[in-house]
Design an enzyme around this catalytic site. Structure first.
Site, mmCIF file in Angstrom:
data_model
loop_
_atom_site.group_PDB
_atom_site.id
_atom_site.type_symbol
_atom_site.label_atom_id
_atom_site.label_comp_id
_atom_site.label_asym_id
_atom_site.label_seq_id
_atom_site.Cartn_x
_atom_site.Cartn_y
_atom_site.Cartn_z
ATOM 1 N N ARG A 92 31.791 25.034 -28.732
ATOM 2 C CA ARG A 92 32.976 25.896 -28.585
ATOM 3 C C ARG A 92 32.641 27.239 -27.931
ATOM 4 N NH1 ARG A 92 34.542 23.031 -33.557
ATOM 5 N NH2 ARG A 92 36.508 21.976 -33.132
ATOM 6 N N GLN B 67 28.814 20.958 -43.629
ATOM 7 C CA GLN B 67 28.895 19.561 -43.179
ATOM 8 C C GLN B 67 27.646 18.776 -43.591
ATOM 9 O OE1 GLN B 67 30.415 18.072 -39.232
ATOM 10 N NE2 GLN B 67 28.268 18.095 -38.700
ATOM 11 N N MET C 259 29.823 15.055 -30.974
ATOM 12 C CA MET C 259 31.131 14.903 -30.320
ATOM 13 C C MET C 259 30.997 15.219 -28.833
ATOM 14 S SD MET C 259 34.021 15.908 -33.035
ATOM 15 C CE MET C 259 33.986 17.667 -32.809
ATOM 16 N N HIS D 13 21.957 20.258 -29.598
ATOM 17 C CA HIS D 13 21.973 18.783 -29.685
ATOM 18 C C HIS D 13 20.683 18.196 -29.114
ATOM 19 C CE1 HIS D 13 26.468 19.591 -29.361
ATOM 20 N NE2 HIS D 13 26.391 18.882 -30.472
ATOM 21 N N SER E 50 26.881 26.351 -29.733
ATOM 22 C CA SER E 50 28.023 25.571 -30.193
ATOM 23 C C SER E 50 28.794 25.103 -28.965
ATOM 24 C CB SER E 50 28.941 26.453 -31.050
ATOM 25 O OG SER E 50 30.221 25.880 -31.151
ATOM 26 N N GLN F 231 21.636 22.556 -38.795
ATOM 27 C CA GLN F 231 21.925 23.464 -39.921
ATOM 28 C C GLN F 231 23.143 24.343 -39.629
ATOM 29 O OE1 GLN F 231 18.691 26.052 -41.446
ATOM 30 N NE2 GLN F 231 20.346 27.486 -41.956
ATOM 31 N N LYS F 232 23.511 24.454 -38.346
ATOM 32 C CA LYS F 232 24.630 25.331 -38.009
ATOM 33 C C LYS F 232 25.890 24.938 -38.782
ATOM 34 C CE LYS F 232 27.835 26.666 -34.785
ATOM 35 N NZ LYS F 232 28.671 25.514 -34.922
ATOM 36 N N ASP F 233 26.116 23.642 -38.920
ATOM 37 C CA ASP F 233 27.245 23.173 -39.737
ATOM 38 C C ASP F 233 26.716 22.936 -41.148
ATOM 39 O OD1 ASP F 233 29.440 22.939 -37.733
ATOM 40 O OD2 ASP F 233 27.922 21.711 -36.761
HETATM 41 O O1 PAF Z 1 29.141 17.997 -36.006
HETATM 42 C C1 PAF Z 1 29.819 17.261 -35.267
HETATM 43 O O2 PAF Z 1 29.712 17.288 -34.042
HETATM 44 C C2 PAF Z 1 30.820 16.305 -35.886
HETATM 45 O O3 PAF Z 1 31.424 16.855 -37.004
HETATM 46 C C3 PAF Z 1 30.213 14.919 -36.214
HETATM 47 C C4 PAF Z 1 29.147 15.041 -37.294
HETATM 48 C C5 PAF Z 1 29.607 14.308 -34.969
HETATM 49 C C6 PAF Z 1 31.304 13.984 -36.732
HETATM 50 O O4 PAF Z 1 32.296 13.772 -35.788
#
Ligand code: PAF
Length: 286
Positions: A187, A153, A30, A37, A185, A148-150
């Site tokens: 955030r 997800q 995002m 990232h 993160s 892995q942080k999420d």
């Molecule tokens: O982890 C994220 O940044 C978001 O949830 C993703 C996987 C890009 C989906 O919008």
């Protein structure tokens, strides 16, 4: 590096790369990119011939009282990071390119989406799985890279890929941490200096769980209680959950399994933070 906003054009470029025999890796993001990232782009670069990063702040995964409008948008800096990490293409659609005016289809991974983040953020994972499914259909990758942080997800996306026969590999990459252990993160940039100091206690609590699993004979649920006690004792931190659970199903564990995952979510100031650690139990009976 190409920067393309049109889904049709990205699909064509991906198909063109495949026709020329190249493997395709995608990193859905995002934006507001950080070293976590960047590491995903680097993993993809090492594994794949054509690397696509996607940058899209997905409105359908934000609740009505969440931070969609204030979510950091730093496109120029993001593109620079993608370029330096070796991406070939960055997909930057806008909301109308991803969701047509008549859109009404969504993907739900029913069971795994319910606990933890799902319970605290109703509808969040439906938004995530729907947009990730769309990104997979647009980019047609061989591999997709997630942090892995999420933790929840990436489990949900793995399940979706199996259930919907996407036929691609999900690669979960290690958490990248600040020197004091705070998981990177987008955030984190909301944190005031005091909050930032408090937030580093999350990692210390994960280390406590890891060490109790290895050196005590406490059960998983007893370790969960110790984590909760520690986090509750920290002024300025509001506990959402702290649990040691099954690493594949996220179900509660009462005994001492071989392996598990410790999950934490807290609020510090106005910011909700999540983190996790996979832990091993030593061979001791309770
Ligand atoms: O982890 C994220 O940044 C978001 O949830 C993703 C996987 C890009 C989906 O919008």
């Amino acid at each position: 590096m190409l920067v393309v906003a049109s889904p049709v054009e990205v699909r064509e470029l991906s198909r063109c790369a495949r026709k020329s025999g190249r493997t395709i890796g995608v990193i859905p993001t995002m934006g507001a990119l950080h070293d976590g990232h960047v590491s995903l782009v680097r993993y993809a670069r090492a594994d794949c011939d054509f690397v696509i990063a996607t940058i899209f702040v997905n409105p359908t995964q934000f609740g009505p009282n969440e931070d969609f409008s204030r979510y950091p948008r730093t496109l120029e800096a993001d593109l620079e990071l993608c370029r330096s990490a070796g991406a070939d293409l960055v997909f930057t659609p806008d909301v109308t390119q991803m969701y047509g005016p008549t859109a009404q289809t969504s993907v739900r991974v029913s069971k795994l989406s319910l606990p933890f983040e799902g319970a605290h953020r109703p509808g969040h994972f439906d938004g995530v799985s729907t947009v990730v499914a769309k990104l997979f259909l647009i980019t047609e990758p061989d591999r997709a890279y997630f942090g892995q942080k999420d933790y929840q997800q990436q489990l949900i996306i793995r399940q979706m890929v199996i259930d919907l026969d996407f036929g691609l590999q999900i690669v979960t990459c290690p958490i990248v941490r600040e020197p004091d252990g705070l998981a990177m993160s987008s955030r984190n940039r909301y944190l005031e200096p005091d909050d930032r100091r408090i937030a580093s206690e999350i990692f210390q609590t994960l280390l406590l769980a890891e060490s109790l699993a290895l050196t005590s004979n406490l059960t998983a649920s007893q370790i969960s209680v110790r984590m909760q006690e520690r986090l509750r004792s920290i002024e300025g931190m509001e506990l959402s959950y702290a649990e040691v659970v099954d690493e594949a199903t996220l179900e509660p564990l009462t005994d001492r399994p071989l392996e598990a995952v410790a999950l934490i979510a807290v609020r510090v100031g106005t910011t909700r933070l999540i983190d996790n650690m996979r832990i091993r139990f030593s061979n001791q009976s309770p």
